[in-house]
Structure formats: structure tokens, C-alpha cells
Motif scaffolding. Structure first.
Motif, PDB file in Angstrom:
ATOM      1  N   VAL A 103      44.088  24.973   9.234  1.00 49.09           N
ATOM      2  CA  VAL A 103      42.796  25.651   9.286  1.00 49.09           C
ATOM      3  C   VAL A 103      41.700  24.730   9.823  1.00 49.09           C
ATOM      4  O   VAL A 103      40.815  25.167  10.577  1.00 49.09           O
ATOM      5  N   VAL A 104      41.751  23.455   9.452  1.00 53.18           N
ATOM      6  CA  VAL A 104      40.661  22.541   9.838  1.00 53.18           C
ATOM      7  C   VAL A 104      40.955  21.769  11.122  1.00 53.18           C
ATOM      8  O   VAL A 104      40.131  20.961  11.549  1.00 53.18           O
ATOM      9  N   ARG A 105      42.110  22.011  11.728  1.00 52.09           N
ATOM     10  CA  ARG A 105      42.533  21.194  12.877  1.00 52.09           C
ATOM     11  C   ARG A 105      41.492  21.158  13.991  1.00 52.09           C
ATOM     12  O   ARG A 105      41.129  20.088  14.492  1.00 52.09           O
ATOM     13  N   GLU A 106      40.983  22.312  14.402  1.00 50.20           N
ATOM     14  CA  GLU A 106      40.058  22.353  15.535  1.00 50.20           C
ATOM     15  C   GLU A 106      38.723  21.705  15.213  1.00 50.20           C
ATOM     16  O   GLU A 106      38.071  21.139  16.089  1.00 50.20           O
ATOM     17  N   SER A 107      38.316  21.777  13.951  1.00 49.82           N
ATOM     18  CA  SER A 107      37.026  21.201  13.574  1.00 49.82           C
ATOM     19  C   SER A 107      37.075  19.686  13.466  1.00 49.82           C
ATOM     20  O   SER A 107      36.032  19.021  13.521  1.00 49.82           O
ATOM     21  N   GLY A 108      38.281  19.134  13.282  1.00 50.63           N
ATOM     22  CA  GLY A 108      38.412  17.691  13.110  1.00 50.63           C
ATOM     23  C   GLY A 108      38.052  17.206  11.722  1.00 50.63           C
ATOM     24  O   GLY A 108      38.045  15.999  11.461  1.00 50.63           O
ATOM     25  N   PRO A 170      32.212  10.379  -5.048  1.00 50.70           N
ATOM     26  CA  PRO A 170      32.644   9.351  -4.086  1.00 50.70           C
ATOM     27  C   PRO A 170      32.965   9.890  -2.690  1.00 50.70           C
ATOM     28  O   PRO A 170      33.181   9.104  -1.762  1.00 50.70           O
ATOM     29  N   PHE A 171      32.982  11.212  -2.526  1.00 52.19           N
ATOM     30  CA  PHE A 171      33.394  11.810  -1.260  1.00 52.19           C
ATOM     31  C   PHE A 171      32.189  12.393  -0.520  1.00 52.19           C
ATOM     32  O   PHE A 171      31.333  13.045  -1.120  1.00 52.19           O
ATOM     33  N   ASP A 172      32.158  12.134   0.793  1.00 56.59           N
ATOM     34  CA  ASP A 172      31.162  12.777   1.654  1.00 56.59           C
ATOM     35  C   ASP A 172      31.739  14.130   2.055  1.00 56.59           C
ATOM     36  O   ASP A 172      32.480  14.251   3.033  1.00 56.59           O
ATOM     37  N   LEU A 173      31.419  15.156   1.282  1.00 53.96           N
ATOM     38  CA  LEU A 173      32.064  16.454   1.465  1.00 53.96           C
ATOM     39  C   LEU A 173      31.725  17.116   2.787  1.00 53.96           C
ATOM     40  O   LEU A 173      32.441  18.038   3.214  1.00 53.96           O
ATOM     41  N   GLU A 174      30.687  16.663   3.453  1.00 51.86           N
ATOM     42  CA  GLU A 174      30.375  17.219   4.769  1.00 51.86           C
ATOM     43  C   GLU A 174      31.492  16.922   5.773  1.00 51.86           C
ATOM     44  O   GLU A 174      31.622  17.612   6.789  1.00 51.86           O
ATOM     45  N   ARG A 175      32.298  15.904   5.483  1.00 48.28           N
ATOM     46  CA  ARG A 175      33.391  15.529   6.394  1.00 48.28           C
ATOM     47  C   ARG A 175      34.640  16.375   6.170  1.00 48.28           C
ATOM     48  O   ARG A 175      35.612  16.264   6.923  1.00 48.28           O
ATOM     49  N   TYR A 176      34.635  17.213   5.140  1.00 45.49           N
ATOM     50  CA  TYR A 176      35.834  17.977   4.773  1.00 45.49           C
ATOM     51  C   TYR A 176      35.686  19.447   5.147  1.00 45.49           C
ATOM     52  O   TYR A 176      34.610  20.030   5.032  1.00 45.49           O
ATOM     53  N   GLY A 177      36.806  20.021   5.572  1.00 42.68           N
ATOM     54  CA  GLY A 177      36.807  21.432   5.942  1.00 42.68           C
ATOM     55  C   GLY A 177      37.462  22.316   4.910  1.00 42.68           C
ATOM     56  O   GLY A 177      37.303  23.534   4.935  1.00 42.68           O
ATOM     57  N   LEU A 196      29.442  23.914  -5.608  1.00 43.42           N
ATOM     58  CA  LEU A 196      29.161  22.482  -5.499  1.00 43.42           C
ATOM     59  C   LEU A 196      29.598  21.864  -4.174  1.00 43.42           C
ATOM     60  O   LEU A 196      29.345  20.686  -3.935  1.00 43.42           O
ATOM     61  N   ILE A 197      30.247  22.637  -3.327  1.00 43.25           N
ATOM     62  CA  ILE A 197      30.723  22.095  -2.053  1.00 43.25           C
ATOM     63  C   ILE A 197      29.962  22.737  -0.896  1.00 43.25           C
ATOM     64  O   ILE A 197      29.356  23.802  -1.060  1.00 43.25           O
ATOM     65  N   PRO A 198      29.960  22.109   0.279  1.00 46.89           N
ATOM     66  CA  PRO A 198      29.275  22.702   1.444  1.00 46.89           C
ATOM     67  C   PRO A 198      29.836  24.086   1.769  1.00 46.89           C
ATOM     68  O   PRO A 198      31.022  24.359   1.532  1.00 46.89           O
ATOM     69  N   VAL A 199      29.009  24.928   2.344  1.00 48.40           N
ATOM     70  CA  VAL A 199      29.409  26.320   2.600  1.00 48.40           C
ATOM     71  C   VAL A 199      30.557  26.415   3.597  1.00 48.40           C
ATOM     72  O   VAL A 199      31.311  27.401   3.594  1.00 48.40           O
ATOM     73  N   HIS A 200      30.698  25.402   4.460  1.00 47.18           N
ATOM     74  CA  HIS A 200      31.765  25.477   5.465  1.00 47.18           C
ATOM     75  C   HIS A 200      33.143  25.144   4.882  1.00 47.18           C
ATOM     76  O   HIS A 200      34.162  25.419   5.515  1.00 47.18           O
TER      77      HIS A 200
END
Length: 255
Positions: A103-108, A170-177, A196-200
Motif C-alpha cells: 500500500v505504501v510502496r508508491e509513497s515511499g 520516538p517515531f516521526d509518524l509523518e514518515r509512515y504510511g 493520534l496518528i497523521p490522517v494519511h
């Protein structure tokens, strides 16, 4: 004959709920090893012994069509040996890490896989990562506190959210899909996690895949028939009426 869903506690109810939606006319048995929950703090040898004892208890009372080990921890440490021991189908859980990566492959972006500490350190989970094309994009996080909250019937609120904030810090959740819920207990906390996590970020679990595999193995097709109440028997290793009422209550509160 009944289709059995087994877990250390209430988590596997989330898997059985999905099965009941697709196959409302089947007969089910839910067994919780409340005597030994949580499994994530026990050794591999202890967990295997717990599961085998519970299955023997089930077989002494009911005819079994199949057993779904609706517990990632029990699957990771015991499912291979259980399949050698019993002749009926035994279906296990697998964290949805592979579909999350797809699912997150294209977003990196990266994938955050959550589970109990025992699941994360077992060979089965490491073999799963080894089969992936990009295992380096998967980070792991143990959340044993969520098992305790679920068993106490606390599925949201200040304590739960503070625990999650501390664990996510400890995690920068913006980096996660995507975040993978690699323990069936964690599914109870989807709403709290989404807040608690980013909408994306997608919240993914292995429940649907497990039910799909169960249907394939048992050669069952999704039923369009409606029943007022699914035929479910509740059991626990403690064997108390209070335990049974707790399990039924948790099942009924599931959306």
C-alpha cells in the motif's frame, strides 16, 4: 461441529466477529485462556503448553471442524507444532506487514508494525520480514500495555491515549504510511490510534485475511442469509460464568 476461535483473552473476538459477518449461519466456539493471559510475557515453551492444554480441553467437550488461532503470539510460537499434533485444520494469524508495504510502496513511506514483544522476537516474524522485498522499510513497536487495557475492558480514555502517545513518541509518524496491528487485542483500539496518528496513515490488521484463509481451507462461501444471533459458545480456561459473560459482552460491543 464448531469452528473454534482461540486466543489468550478477548482479542480474538475481533476475528470471530468478521467470520460471523461473512458466515452468520455457522456454529462457533470462542475459547479464551484467561488463566494465562497475557501470552506476550511468557516463554515460547510456556505458551505452547498453554495452547495445547486449552485445545485438549476443547476437544474433550466438543467436535471441532477447525481451530483458528486468533492470536498472533500463539501463532508465532505454536502453530507449526500444533499442525503436527492435530489432524483437523489449524489456521493462524500473520501481521499484515506485506500488504501494508504494498500500500505504501508508491509513497515511499515506512510501515510501523506493532505486536507483543514475544511475537516480534520470534523466528516466525523474522521469517516473514525476510520474505519481503523491502524489510528495511519496516519498523517494529511492542505494545503489551494494550493487551492489559483490553483485558481490563478499557478500550479508550486518558490512560490509553497517554500510553499510546508515550509509545509513539520516538517515531516521526509523518514518515509512515501505515501502522499494522499485529495483535488481535490491538484492534479494539483502532479509533484511539486513528486519533493520534497523521490522517494519511492507514490502520491495518490481519483479521480479514485470516477469515478469508479459513473460508478457503473449509471450502465455505460467504452467506447472504441473515440470522438474528450467531450460534456461539463461550469458554475460558478459568471456566467461570463471569468470564463467559465478559467475553459475550465484549463481542456485543464490537461495531
Amino acid at each position: 461441529m464448531r469452528i473454534v476461535f482461540f486466543d489468550s483473552g478477548v482479542g480474538g473476538l475481533t476475528v470471530m466477529r468478521d467470520a460471523c459477518r461473512k458466515l452468520p449461519s455457522e456454529s462457533y466456539l470462542y475459547y479464551a485462556d484467561t488463566l494465562n493471559v497475557p501470552y506476550g510475557t511468557h516463554s515460547k515453551e510456556e505458551v505452547y503448553g498453554f495452547v495445547a492444554d486449552c485445545i485438549d480441553d476443547i476437544l474433550s467437550r466438543y467436535e471441532v471442524r477447525a481451530i483458528i488461532i486468533a492470536c498472533n503470539t500463539a501463532t508465532s510460537v505454536a502453530v507449526d507444532d500444533l499442525r503436527k499434533r492435530y489432524s483437523f485444520p489449524i489456521i493462524g494469524m500473520e501481521p499484515a506487514v506485506k500488504p501494508a508495504l504494498q500500500v505504501v510502496r508508491e509513497s515511499g513511506r515506512r510501515v510501523l508494525a506493532t505486536a507483543t514483544p514475544l511475537t516480534l522476537k520470534e523466528d516466525k516474524f523474522r521469517r516473514l520480514l525476510g520474505k519481503l522485498e523491502e524489510p528495511s522499510r519496516v519498523d517494529t513497536l511492542g505494545l503489551p500495555g494494550l493487551v492489559r487495557f483490553a483485558e481490563d475492558g478499557t478500550f479508550d480514555g486518558p490512560e490509553v491515549r497517554e500510553y499510546l502517545r508515550e509509545q509513539f513518541a520516538p517515531f516521526d509518524l509523518e514518515r509512515y504510511g501505515a501502522i499494522v496491528l499485529g495483535c488481535t487485542h490491538f484492534v479494539f483500539f483502532k479509533d484511539a490510534i486513528r486519533e493520534l496518528i497523521p490522517v494519511h496513515m492507514l490502520v491495518m490488521d490481519g483479521n480479514a485475511g485470516t477469515v478469508k484463509q479459513m473460508m478457503r481451507v473449509l471450502e465455505l462461501e460467504e452467506s447472504s442469509g441473515q440470522v438474528s444471533e450467531p450460534d456461539i459458545v463461550y469458554m475460558s480456561s478459568l471456566g467461570t460464568e463471569e468470564d463467559k459473560r465478559k467475553l459475550e459482552s465484549c463481542f456485543r460491543r464490537l461495531p
